[in-house]
Design a protein around this motif. Structure first.
Motif, PDB file in Angstrom:
ATOM      1  N   LEU A   1      -2.501   5.980   5.991  1.00  0.00           N
ATOM      2  CA  LEU A   1      -2.698   4.678   5.356  1.00  0.00           C
ATOM      3  C   LEU A   1      -1.798   3.627   6.001  1.00  0.00           C
ATOM      4  O   LEU A   1      -2.227   2.496   6.276  1.00  0.00           O
ATOM      5  N   ASP A   2      -0.550   3.995   6.248  1.00  0.00           N
ATOM      6  CA  ASP A   2       0.382   3.064   6.893  1.00  0.00           C
ATOM      7  C   ASP A   2      -0.057   2.759   8.326  1.00  0.00           C
ATOM      8  O   ASP A   2       0.055   1.612   8.787  1.00  0.00           O
ATOM      9  N   LEU A   3      -0.582   3.774   9.011  1.00  0.00           N
ATOM     10  CA  LEU A   3      -1.051   3.584  10.391  1.00  0.00           C
ATOM     11  C   LEU A   3      -2.221   2.603  10.432  1.00  0.00           C
ATOM     12  O   LEU A   3      -2.271   1.708  11.284  1.00  0.00           O
TER      13      LEU A   3
ATOM     14  N   VAL B   1       0.228  17.114   2.099  1.00  0.00           N
ATOM     15  CA  VAL B   1      -1.012  16.327   2.071  1.00  0.00           C
ATOM     16  C   VAL B   1      -0.717  14.881   1.684  1.00  0.00           C
ATOM     17  O   VAL B   1      -1.227  13.942   2.316  1.00  0.00           O
ATOM     18  N   VAL B   2       0.103  14.683   0.663  1.00  0.00           N
ATOM     19  CA  VAL B   2       0.472  13.333   0.234  1.00  0.00           C
ATOM     20  C   VAL B   2       1.166  12.588   1.369  1.00  0.00           C
ATOM     21  O   VAL B   2       0.878  11.409   1.632  1.00  0.00           O
ATOM     22  N   GLY B   3       2.073  13.273   2.057  1.00  0.00           N
ATOM     23  CA  GLY B   3       2.774  12.646   3.175  1.00  0.00           C
ATOM     24  C   GLY B   3       1.844  12.264   4.314  1.00  0.00           C
ATOM     25  O   GLY B   3       1.964  11.174   4.880  1.00  0.00           O
ATOM     26  N   LEU B   4       0.902  13.153   4.656  1.00  0.00           N
ATOM     27  CA  LEU B   4      -0.038  12.868   5.745  1.00  0.00           C
ATOM     28  C   LEU B   4      -0.950  11.690   5.407  1.00  0.00           C
ATOM     29  O   LEU B   4      -1.193  10.818   6.249  1.00  0.00           O
TER      30      LEU B   4
ATOM     31  N   LEU C   1       0.828  -1.204   0.000  1.00  0.00           N
ATOM     32  CA  LEU C   1       0.000   0.000   0.000  1.00  0.00           C
ATOM     33  C   LEU C   1       0.864   1.257   0.000  1.00  0.00           C
ATOM     34  O   LEU C   1       0.539   2.242  -0.674  1.00  0.00           O
ATOM     35  N   GLY C   2       1.970   1.211   0.742  1.00  0.00           N
ATOM     36  CA  GLY C   2       2.895   2.347   0.733  1.00  0.00           C
ATOM     37  C   GLY C   2       3.479   2.588  -0.652  1.00  0.00           C
ATOM     38  O   GLY C   2       3.572   3.739  -1.104  1.00  0.00           O
ATOM     39  N   ILE C   3       3.849   1.503  -1.325  1.00  0.00           N
ATOM     40  CA  ILE C   3       4.371   1.624  -2.693  1.00  0.00           C
ATOM     41  C   ILE C   3       3.293   2.151  -3.637  1.00  0.00           C
ATOM     42  O   ILE C   3       3.556   2.999  -4.497  1.00  0.00           O
TER      43      ILE C   3
END
Length: 271
Positions: free
Chosen positions: A252-254, A244-247, A203-205
């Motif tokens: 999503l990772d959380l 925004v992309v980073g947050l 998902l991160g990728i």
């Protein structure tokens, strides 16, 4: 509030102050580089350094002027739809292949060289070919995400299968489990934590890939929005888009991390 909690709050704040100071210094050195205060106004609205009234990107994220001119909320939603479409496809294909590779030495010998060859290929290398095949922005972005995010799922699923104790497999032989019973009752319960680790990486990728893919394919989406803001010389909005992309990537990772912990029987056992 204990000492550890104070550190978790104070240390990130100190790093944030340093980043803001560095950012301010960079804005003084590089001509026309947006300052933190101007970027804040561009995000939430107010009066900028030139005295102009600014609405703010995040102050009105839901506006829709036409099909190609929408607020940042709709850009994010469009990107998330593509991400989850490619991500779900990667799960549906990657988990069975991973189980097959983990359970069969022959499958491992046959597929592992191709996995190792295609795994490091950049998503940008796939993009032109997929765009030629599909001739469609959405399908190109989804298929690019699928191809580049499937490998962690396959590798981690296979690793999970290999981590199954031989004692469990011997019990399955004694009880004469069918292959399906063996997978459902023994292999999957042990492999689930590994599968979710692969899904978390995947998902991160996928979220990483979508920004680059949309920059090249165009259309609506957070990646294209950032690129469009660059073409319009709205550098404040580029920084807003990056944040925004980073947050979103962080959340999503959380979420995937919490899901992985929920299905991890080893952690439940220790608890």
């Amino acid at each position: 509030m204990n000492k550890e909690t104070v550190k978790k709050i104070v240390l990130p704040l100190l790093v944030l102050l340093f980043v803001i100071q560095f950012w301010s210094g960079l804005a003084h050195v590089v001509a026309d580089f947006p300052t933190p205060s101007d970027t804040y106004v561009a995000a939430f609205g107010g009066v900028n350094a030139d005295g102009d009234e600014i609405t703010g990107v995040l102050a009105d994220p839901f506006y829709v002027n036409n099909q190609d001119d929408k607020g940042i909320f709709w850009q994010i939603i469009a990107s998330l739809k593509r991400v989850f479409a490619g991500f779900v496809l990667a799960i549906l294909v990657g988990v069975p292949i991973g189980l097959f590779v983990g359970m069969s030495k022959s499958a491992q010998y046959a597929l592992n060289p191709f996995i190792q060859i295609f795994k490091p290929v950049s998503p940008l290398a796939w993009l032109p070919l997929l765009l030629f095949i599909f001739q469609d922005i959405n399908m190109t972005a989804i298929s690019t995400i699928f191809i580049t995010s499937i490998w962690p799922i396959i590798i981690n699923t296979a690793l999970g299968v290999k981590s199954v104790s031989e004692d469990y497999m011997n019990v399955a032989k004694v009880l004469r489990f069918s292959p399906l019973e063996k997978i459902v009752q023994i292999i999957l319960p042990v492999s689930v934590p590994y599968i979710f680790t692969g899904m978390r990486l995947s998902l991160g990728i996928a979220w990483l890939v979508i920004v680059a893919a949309e920059m090249l394919t165009g259309g609506i989406g957070i990646g294209f929005w950032i690129w469009d803001e660059y073409n319009n010389l709205n550098y404040h909005n580029i920084i807003i888009g990056i944040i925004v992309v980073g947050l979103i990537g962080y959340f999503l990772d959380l979420i995937m991390g919490r899901l992985a912990d929920y299905f991890d029987y080893t952690k439940k056992g220790r608890a």
